[in-house]
Write a protein that holds these residues in place. Structure first.
Motif, PDB file in Angstrom:
ATOM      1  N   PHE A 143       0.824  -1.209   0.000  1.00  0.00           N
ATOM      2  CA  PHE A 143       0.000   0.000   0.000  1.00  0.00           C
ATOM      3  C   PHE A 143       0.857   1.256   0.000  1.00  0.00           C
ATOM      4  O   PHE A 143       0.691   2.145  -0.850  1.00  0.00           O
ATOM      5  CB  PHE A 143      -0.919  -0.013   1.221  1.00  0.00           C
ATOM      6  CG  PHE A 143      -1.790   1.207   1.361  1.00  0.00           C
ATOM      7  CD1 PHE A 143      -2.999   1.292   0.702  1.00  0.00           C
ATOM      8  CD2 PHE A 143      -1.390   2.272   2.170  1.00  0.00           C
ATOM      9  CE1 PHE A 143      -3.804   2.422   0.824  1.00  0.00           C
ATOM     10  CE2 PHE A 143      -2.190   3.397   2.303  1.00  0.00           C
ATOM     11  CZ  PHE A 143      -3.396   3.466   1.633  1.00  0.00           C
ATOM     12  N   TYR A 144       1.810   1.345   0.928  1.00  0.00           N
ATOM     13  CA  TYR A 144       2.584   2.576   1.058  1.00  0.00           C
ATOM     14  C   TYR A 144       3.647   2.714  -0.017  1.00  0.00           C
ATOM     15  O   TYR A 144       3.985   3.843  -0.420  1.00  0.00           O
ATOM     16  CB  TYR A 144       3.188   2.673   2.460  1.00  0.00           C
ATOM     17  CG  TYR A 144       2.161   3.100   3.480  1.00  0.00           C
ATOM     18  CD1 TYR A 144       1.732   4.422   3.535  1.00  0.00           C
ATOM     19  CD2 TYR A 144       1.593   2.186   4.358  1.00  0.00           C
ATOM     20  CE1 TYR A 144       0.775   4.824   4.447  1.00  0.00           C
ATOM     21  CE2 TYR A 144       0.632   2.578   5.278  1.00  0.00           C
ATOM     22  CZ  TYR A 144       0.221   3.900   5.314  1.00  0.00           C
ATOM     23  OH  TYR A 144      -0.749   4.289   6.207  1.00  0.00           O
ATOM     24  N   VAL A 145       4.183   1.614  -0.525  1.00  0.00           N
ATOM     25  CA  VAL A 145       5.126   1.704  -1.635  1.00  0.00           C
ATOM     26  C   VAL A 145       4.420   2.241  -2.877  1.00  0.00           C
ATOM     27  O   VAL A 145       4.930   3.137  -3.572  1.00  0.00           O
ATOM     28  CB  VAL A 145       5.765   0.331  -1.923  1.00  0.00           C
ATOM     29  CG1 VAL A 145       6.473   0.340  -3.274  1.00  0.00           C
ATOM     30  CG2 VAL A 145       6.765  -0.035  -0.838  1.00  0.00           C
ATOM     31  N   CYS A 146       3.224   1.713  -3.165  1.00  0.00           N
ATOM     32  CA  CYS A 146       2.487   2.144  -4.357  1.00  0.00           C
ATOM     33  C   CYS A 146       2.098   3.619  -4.262  1.00  0.00           C
ATOM     34  O   CYS A 146       2.282   4.387  -5.218  1.00  0.00           O
ATOM     35  CB  CYS A 146       1.244   1.275  -4.543  1.00  0.00           C
ATOM     36  SG  CYS A 146       1.594  -0.421  -5.053  1.00  0.00           S
ATOM     37  N   TRP A 147       1.601   4.041  -3.105  1.00  0.00           N
ATOM     38  CA  TRP A 147       1.181   5.430  -2.975  1.00  0.00           C
ATOM     39  C   TRP A 147       2.370   6.372  -2.902  1.00  0.00           C
ATOM     40  O   TRP A 147       2.285   7.537  -3.323  1.00  0.00           O
ATOM     41  CB  TRP A 147       0.265   5.606  -1.767  1.00  0.00           C
ATOM     42  CG  TRP A 147      -1.140   5.204  -2.089  1.00  0.00           C
ATOM     43  CD1 TRP A 147      -1.808   4.096  -1.659  1.00  0.00           C
ATOM     44  CD2 TRP A 147      -2.049   5.905  -2.944  1.00  0.00           C
ATOM     45  NE1 TRP A 147      -3.077   4.059  -2.187  1.00  0.00           N
ATOM     46  CE2 TRP A 147      -3.251   5.155  -2.975  1.00  0.00           C
ATOM     47  CE3 TRP A 147      -1.972   7.080  -3.676  1.00  0.00           C
ATOM     48  CZ2 TRP A 147      -4.360   5.561  -3.723  1.00  0.00           C
ATOM     49  CZ3 TRP A 147      -3.068   7.480  -4.421  1.00  0.00           C
ATOM     50  CH2 TRP A 147      -4.242   6.725  -4.443  1.00  0.00           C
ATOM     51  N   ALA A 151       2.897   9.542  -5.380  1.00  0.00           N
ATOM     52  CA  ALA A 151       3.233  10.892  -4.906  1.00  0.00           C
ATOM     53  C   ALA A 151       4.497  11.415  -5.581  1.00  0.00           C
ATOM     54  O   ALA A 151       4.566  12.595  -5.965  1.00  0.00           O
ATOM     55  CB  ALA A 151       3.399  10.885  -3.392  1.00  0.00           C
ATOM     56  N   VAL A 152       5.500  10.564  -5.758  1.00  0.00           N
ATOM     57  CA  VAL A 152       6.751  10.994  -6.399  1.00  0.00           C
ATOM     58  C   VAL A 152       6.495  11.386  -7.851  1.00  0.00           C
ATOM     59  O   VAL A 152       7.000  12.406  -8.340  1.00  0.00           O
ATOM     60  CB  VAL A 152       7.806   9.874  -6.315  1.00  0.00           C
ATOM     61  CG1 VAL A 152       8.995  10.188  -7.219  1.00  0.00           C
ATOM     62  CG2 VAL A 152       8.266   9.694  -4.886  1.00  0.00           C
ATOM     63  N   VAL A 153       5.689  10.588  -8.562  1.00  0.00           N
ATOM     64  CA  VAL A 153       5.383  10.899  -9.960  1.00  0.00           C
ATOM     65  C   VAL A 153       4.635  12.226 -10.062  1.00  0.00           C
ATOM     66  O   VAL A 153       4.937  13.071 -10.919  1.00  0.00           O
ATOM     67  CB  VAL A 153       4.552   9.759 -10.588  1.00  0.00           C
ATOM     68  CG1 VAL A 153       4.010  10.191 -11.945  1.00  0.00           C
ATOM     69  CG2 VAL A 153       5.408   8.511 -10.749  1.00  0.00           C
TER      70      VAL A 153
END
Length: 233
Positions: A143-147, A151-153
């Protein structure tokens, strides 16, 4: 209220509207004023005939660690027929007029019943606790890796974010990434927010295109040996 203030502060820092030092001072003042604000809130509720528990103090309301500690004692992951990826798209993209028979989302009520409460109340373990409750440790990582990648993109892709990307970032920070929100309901909310904003994004794109076309033509003329008419900076 705390979740909303946290969202405003986070977005304000990213946009350069607030300084961290000023936010720390404001947070300290609010923390000191919270017992008084809590008492006034309870008085207003009692004046309107709402029963107020005397067992819960102002300090107890700030003990968000209690909600996380409660889920730590549960054998996870737990399946409560919570919304999944297909439901995110169904509830997020389709208006109810086109899908009138779909059941309501009752994640908070389902959790409350799992804990022995009634269906008339809702409960959640905050975002981190809910992700852990439904997805286990691996679910938290995914969950947090994907989000974080999202956010970085949105922040760093090609150039500084414009109105559309900044809006999407706010949708994420005010929904799935907000520490006090209720997963997985916020996944659906993020899609709904995005769909609602599409007309605004379309207007921004349409009004921006003529300026971009003129800039491209000007740049091509300069590459071919033309003279720039723009003032020097």
């Amino acid at each position: 209220m705390l979740g909303y203030l946290f969202f405003v502060a986070s977005v304000g820092v990213l946009c350069g509207l607030f300084r961290v030092r000023g936010l720390v001072i404001v947070a300290a003042v609010l923390l000191l004023a919270w017992p008084t604000i809590y008492g006034i809130r309870d008085d207003l509720r009692e004046d309107r005939g709402v029963a107020v528990s005397q067992e819960v103090s102002a300090a107890d309301q700030l003990r968000v660690d209690v909600q996380l500690a409660q889920v730590a004692a549960i054998d996870v992951p737990v399946d409560l027929r919570q919304p999944g990826p297909a439901d995110y798209l169904r509830y997020g993209l389709l208006p109810r007029q086109l899908d009138p028979d779909r059941p309501p989302i009752t994640t908070g009520s389902d959790i409350n019943q799992f804990l022995g409460g009634s269906a008339n109340s809702s409960y959640n373990f905050l975002t981190l606790g809910n992700v852990y409750f439904f997805g286990g440790p691996l679910g938290v990582v995914i969950f947090y890796v994907c989000w974080a990648l999202v956010a970085v993109v949105l922040l760093r892709w090609r150039q500084a974010p414009g109105p559309a990307r900044l809006s999407l970032l706010c949708f994420a920070m005010g929904g799935p990434l907000l520490w006090s929100s209720s997963y997985p309901d916020t996944m659906i909310a993020f899609i709904q927010y995005t769909v609602s904003a599409l007309p605004v994004f379309a207007v921004l794109f349409a009004t921006r295109m003529p300026g971009r076309v003129q800039a491209d033509r000007r740049d091509r003329s300069l590459d071919q040996g033309g003279v720039s008419t723009r003032p020097a900076r």
